[in-house]
Design a protein around this motif. Structure first.
Motif, mmCIF file in Angstrom:
data_model
loop_
_atom_site.group_PDB
_atom_site.id
_atom_site.type_symbol
_atom_site.label_atom_id
_atom_site.label_comp_id
_atom_site.label_asym_id
_atom_site.label_seq_id
_atom_site.Cartn_x
_atom_site.Cartn_y
_atom_site.Cartn_z
ATOM 1 N N LYS B 212 -6.317 -40.791 23.020
ATOM 2 C CA LYS B 212 -4.903 -40.432 22.912
ATOM 3 C C LYS B 212 -4.495 -40.312 21.446
ATOM 4 C CE LYS B 212 -0.465 -42.468 22.625
ATOM 5 N NZ LYS B 212 0.014 -43.695 21.969
ATOM 6 N N ASP B 213 -4.978 -41.261 20.617
ATOM 7 C CA ASP B 213 -4.644 -41.231 19.192
ATOM 8 C C ASP B 213 -5.220 -39.986 18.521
ATOM 9 O OD1 ASP B 213 -4.916 -44.867 18.804
ATOM 10 O OD2 ASP B 213 -3.227 -43.592 19.416
ATOM 11 N N ARG B 214 -6.445 -39.618 18.943
ATOM 12 C CA ARG B 214 -7.067 -38.413 18.377
ATOM 13 C C ARG B 214 -6.269 -37.172 18.765
ATOM 14 N NH1 ARG B 214 -11.896 -41.050 19.620
ATOM 15 N NH2 ARG B 214 -11.963 -40.189 21.724
ATOM 16 N N VAL B 215 -5.896 -37.108 20.037
ATOM 17 C CA VAL B 215 -5.148 -35.946 20.530
ATOM 18 C C VAL B 215 -3.801 -35.841 19.821
ATOM 19 C CG1 VAL B 215 -3.993 -34.962 22.564
ATOM 20 C CG2 VAL B 215 -6.292 -35.887 22.783
ATOM 21 N N ARG B 216 -3.129 -36.984 19.684
ATOM 22 C CA ARG B 216 -1.815 -37.007 19.015
ATOM 23 C C ARG B 216 -1.950 -36.535 17.570
ATOM 24 N NH1 ARG B 216 0.929 -41.769 16.731
ATOM 25 N NH2 ARG B 216 3.149 -41.301 16.447
ATOM 26 N N ALA B 217 -3.042 -36.960 16.907
ATOM 27 C CA ALA B 217 -3.270 -36.558 15.515
ATOM 28 C C ALA B 217 -3.575 -35.058 15.428
ATOM 29 C CB ALA B 217 -4.418 -37.362 14.909
ATOM 30 N N GLU B 218 -4.360 -34.546 16.354
ATOM 31 C CA GLU B 218 -4.717 -33.120 16.346
ATOM 32 C C GLU B 218 -3.501 -32.234 16.605
ATOM 33 O OE1 GLU B 218 -8.207 -32.952 14.957
ATOM 34 O OE2 GLU B 218 -7.523 -31.097 15.903
ATOM 35 N N ILE B 219 -2.656 -32.675 17.519
ATOM 36 C CA ILE B 219 -1.444 -31.913 17.821
ATOM 37 C C ILE B 219 -0.497 -31.983 16.621
ATOM 38 C CG2 ILE B 219 0.694 -32.014 19.202
ATOM 39 C CD1 ILE B 219 -1.117 -32.818 21.591
ATOM 40 N N GLY B 220 -0.534 -33.138 15.981
ATOM 41 C CA GLY B 220 0.432 -33.395 14.898
ATOM 42 C C GLY B 220 1.394 -34.441 15.402
ATOM 43 N N VAL B 221 1.447 -35.538 14.707
ATOM 44 C CA VAL B 221 2.236 -36.688 15.143
ATOM 45 C C VAL B 221 3.704 -36.308 15.363
ATOM 46 C CG1 VAL B 221 3.138 -38.875 14.282
ATOM 47 C CG2 VAL B 221 0.691 -38.438 14.196
ATOM 48 N N GLU B 222 4.222 -35.503 14.432
ATOM 49 C CA GLU B 222 5.641 -35.132 14.519
ATOM 50 C C GLU B 222 5.926 -34.324 15.782
ATOM 51 O OE1 GLU B 222 7.174 -34.138 10.421
ATOM 52 O OE2 GLU B 222 8.222 -32.609 11.635
ATOM 53 N N LEU B 223 5.118 -33.314 16.030
ATOM 54 C CA LEU B 223 5.296 -32.453 17.199
ATOM 55 C C LEU B 223 5.101 -33.242 18.488
ATOM 56 C CD1 LEU B 223 5.660 -29.751 18.646
ATOM 57 C CD2 LEU B 223 3.275 -29.196 18.131
ATOM 58 N N PHE B 224 4.068 -34.057 18.522
ATOM 59 C CA PHE B 224 3.778 -34.868 19.712
ATOM 60 C C PHE B 224 4.958 -35.780 20.033
ATOM 61 C CE2 PHE B 224 0.841 -36.763 22.707
ATOM 62 C CZ PHE B 224 1.354 -38.042 22.890
ATOM 63 N N ASP B 225 5.436 -36.472 19.004
ATOM 64 C CA ASP B 225 6.526 -37.428 19.225
ATOM 65 C C ASP B 225 7.822 -36.721 19.604
ATOM 66 O OD1 ASP B 225 5.534 -39.899 16.684
ATOM 67 O OD2 ASP B 225 4.734 -39.407 18.669
ATOM 68 N N GLU B 226 8.060 -35.564 18.985
ATOM 69 C CA GLU B 226 9.266 -34.789 19.305
ATOM 70 C C GLU B 226 9.246 -34.378 20.782
ATOM 71 O OE1 GLU B 226 9.440 -30.881 17.567
ATOM 72 O OE2 GLU B 226 10.991 -30.396 19.040
ATOM 73 N N ALA B 227 8.081 -33.866 21.224
ATOM 74 C CA ALA B 227 7.969 -33.405 22.611
ATOM 75 C C ALA B 227 8.127 -34.562 23.598
ATOM 76 C CB ALA B 227 6.634 -32.715 22.823
ATOM 77 N N HIS B 228 7.719 -35.762 23.191
ATOM 78 C CA HIS B 228 7.741 -36.903 24.109
ATOM 79 C C HIS B 228 8.964 -37.799 23.971
ATOM 80 C CE1 HIS B 228 3.559 -35.704 24.706
ATOM 81 N NE2 HIS B 228 3.726 -36.235 25.894
ATOM 82 N N GLN B 229 9.874 -37.391 23.128
ATOM 83 C CA GLN B 229 11.050 -38.233 22.885
ATOM 84 C C GLN B 229 11.818 -38.510 24.182
ATOM 85 O OE1 GLN B 229 14.184 -36.552 20.530
ATOM 86 N NE2 GLN B 229 14.540 -38.472 19.483
ATOM 87 N N ALA B 230 12.069 -37.452 24.966
ATOM 88 C CA ALA B 230 12.867 -37.596 26.186
ATOM 89 C C ALA B 230 12.201 -38.559 27.178
ATOM 90 C CB ALA B 230 13.102 -36.242 26.843
ATOM 91 N N ILE B 231 10.922 -38.374 27.426
ATOM 92 C CA ILE B 231 10.269 -39.208 28.441
ATOM 93 C C ILE B 231 10.126 -40.647 27.965
ATOM 94 C CG2 ILE B 231 7.838 -38.709 27.797
ATOM 95 C CD1 ILE B 231 9.276 -39.108 31.367
ATOM 96 N N LEU B 232 9.931 -40.831 26.665
ATOM 97 C CA LEU B 232 9.771 -42.199 26.175
ATOM 98 C C LEU B 232 11.104 -42.949 26.130
ATOM 99 C CD1 LEU B 232 6.969 -41.697 23.510
ATOM 100 C CD2 LEU B 232 6.787 -42.705 25.771
ATOM 101 N N CYS B 233 12.197 -42.208 26.252
ATOM 102 C CA CYS B 233 13.513 -42.855 26.344
ATOM 103 C C CYS B 233 13.995 -42.912 27.792
ATOM 104 C CB CYS B 233 14.541 -42.082 25.530
ATOM 105 S SG CYS B 233 14.202 -42.141 23.781
ATOM 106 N N ALA B 234 13.118 -42.596 28.718
ATOM 107 C CA ALA B 234 13.525 -42.477 30.129
ATOM 108 C C ALA B 234 14.169 -43.741 30.663
ATOM 109 C CB ALA B 234 12.328 -42.091 30.991
#
Lengths: 227, 259
Positions: B212-234
């Motif tokens: 998961k950490d590798r995937v998040r790094a490859e996608i880009g931490v900023e983009l990954f976190d931005e995309a997941h903001q809504a679900i992580l605040c669910a």
């Protein structure tokens, strides 16, 4: 393709995706051998088969050591590796996207709902489990919803699900919709549009369709003879 | 030759800017994968933010885009397309994204397709259930799910995660070899869904966490976190959801989960 060795397909023809694979191999004259895996005897759970496929599912393709599972992945691999007519899995992006759209949707719609009807009506009674009328009615209703989508979203006024020609989508769909026939239930019987579609698919596939479905026809005879 | 291709790709991306519409709700896993894929590959699109909870997918307007009434969907000029997997394969082809996302090598490609096929009735369905059982059903219907049902759902999810690690990941850095592909992207967004429901799926799964950490790094931490903001605040956002606004979900939920 010259010099290419035959592929090996691990199949049980009671399984819908296995039938789709066999039909595709035969219809397109792709050199192949078949190893039958009898699901009813638990042959998918042997250590040997589990080593081949830890999911313990069929079909499995062995292309000279390259092992592949999941029927839609297998069909797309064969369609792009062998010289099959373009209509099966078109190269044009918009046309290919239509087939990809259907094959994605297929899993949790056509496949699961048609299979549930079959399980409830054929397999559970065979295993001595009582039929659950509530679950069975729900399965029929879910399948009905799926058939509405097949007609209105995919088929519309086209000859086949993704256009004017048969594709992998029609092959996968038709094999699923044939499964409830094992108990004599034709889920398309009140739907003339889908009945015509099925006829066209059967015509396009000719002998390979009936050959692959022989076990379905046999089960239907057994089942309806009991009634 | 390469420069011409790059220039053509940049030009086509520019012309696509206004004609590619993407209908997305980032609460939904497949919407996240499409969003991340497009952003990561610099594909310009008109972002049509929709709310599934508010029932936009049932509107007449959306029915013209996607009769399946699910998200994501795209409209590229006159061409409408549903199903995230189909959408990403289409975009990969159209925008000539880097090969590793969906390799031209047919056997590598088959491996990606194999995962994309398997996951529908495995991680996707079991991961989705956790959000419904732990958060949305209690909120929409005001009913707690029986413990046995939740335990069974957790067991199913764990079984899928076991298969994921044993068959698809093994000791590789990514699902298909050394580089990230659509398989990893589709996997990660689904696995993050139960995380949003408060489940630590990475506990006792160091291999999965490392992936998961590798995937998040490859996608880009900023983009990954931005995309997941809504679900992580669910868990927070459901507290402020008005149950009346979820009335339209009730019949669907009752049939799908509780029958």
């Amino acid at each position: 393709m010259a010099g290419r060795q035959a592929v090996k397909a691990y199949l049980d023809l009671l399984s819908q995706p296995c039938r789709a694979l066999l039909i595709f191999l035969k219809h397109n004259k792709i050199p192949h051998t078949v190893e039958l895996i009898a699901l009813r005897k638990g042959q998918q759970k042997t250590p040997e088969f589990t080593k081949l496929n830890p999911m313990q599912k069929v079909p499995v393709l062995d292309d000279n050591g390259f092992i592949l599972t999941e029927s839609d992945a297998i069909l797309k691999y064969l369609a792009t590796t062998y010289n099959v007519p373009d209509h099966w899995y078109p190269k044009l992006p918009e046309k290919r996207a239509r087939v990809d759209e259907y094959t994605a949707w297929h899993h949790m719609n056509t496949r699961i709902h048609a299979a549930t009807v079959f399980l409830q009506e054929v397999i559970f009674p065979m295993m001595g489990q009582p039929k659950n009328p509530v679950k069975f009615e729900k399965a029929l209703a879910d399948l009905d919803g799926t058939l509405d989508m097949l007609e209105n979203m995919f088929l519309k006024r086209q000859a086949f699900l993704c256009g004017d020609d048969i594709s992998l989508a029609d092959l996968l769909a038709v094999c699923e919709l044939m499964q409830p026939l094992c108990s004599g239930r034709d889920v398309l019987k009140d739907r003339p549009k889908l009945l015509s579609w099925r006829s066209r698919v059967q015509s396009a596939l000719s002998d390979s369709f009936d050959e692959a479905h022989s076990v379905v026809y046999q089960l239907r005879e057994k089942f309806t003879a009991k009634l | 030759m390469v420069r011409t291709c790059e220039a053509q790709t940049r030009l086509s991306k520019l012309f696509q800017k206004m004609s590619l519409e993407m209908y997305l709700d980032l609460f939904s896993q497949p919407c996240r994968s499409v969003y991340i894929f497009a952003k990561k590959n610099d594909i310009q699109f008109d972002y049509k933010k929709i709310s599934l909870f508010e029932g936009y997918q049932y509107s007449e307007e959306y029915g013209k885009i996607n009769l399946l009434r699910k998200a994501p969907a795209i409209k590229d000029g006159d061409f409408c397309l549903a199903e995230s997997v189909a959408i990403m394969l289409y975009l990969a082809e159209k925008f000539h994204t880097p090969d590793h996302w969906y390799p031209a090598d047919l056997q590598k490609r088959a491996r990606v397709n194999e995962y994309l096929s398997w996951q529908h009735s495995a991680i996707r369905i079991h991961g989705s259930k956790m959000l419904w059982f732990k958060l949305l059903i209690p909120k929409a219907l005001g009913v707690e799910i029986p413990k046995e049902k939740i335990d069974n759902a957790v067991e199913d999810l764990n079984a899928s995660l076991n298969l994921f690690e044993e068959k698809f990941l093994q000791d590789r850095p990514f699902i298909v070899g050394d580089q990230i592909s659509l398989a990893d992207l589709v996997a990660i967004v689904e696995i993050m869904q139960p995380v949003g429901a408060g489940m630590d799926v990475f506990e006792n799964r160091p291999n999965l966490k490392a992936w998961k950490d590798r995937v998040r790094a490859e996608i880009g931490v900023e983009l990954f976190d931005e995309a997941h903001q809504a679900i992580l605040c669910a868990q927070e956002s459901v507290k402020t959801m008005d149950p009346k606004r979820m009335e339209h979900f009730k019949p669907i939920i009752l049939r799908y989960f509780l029958s």
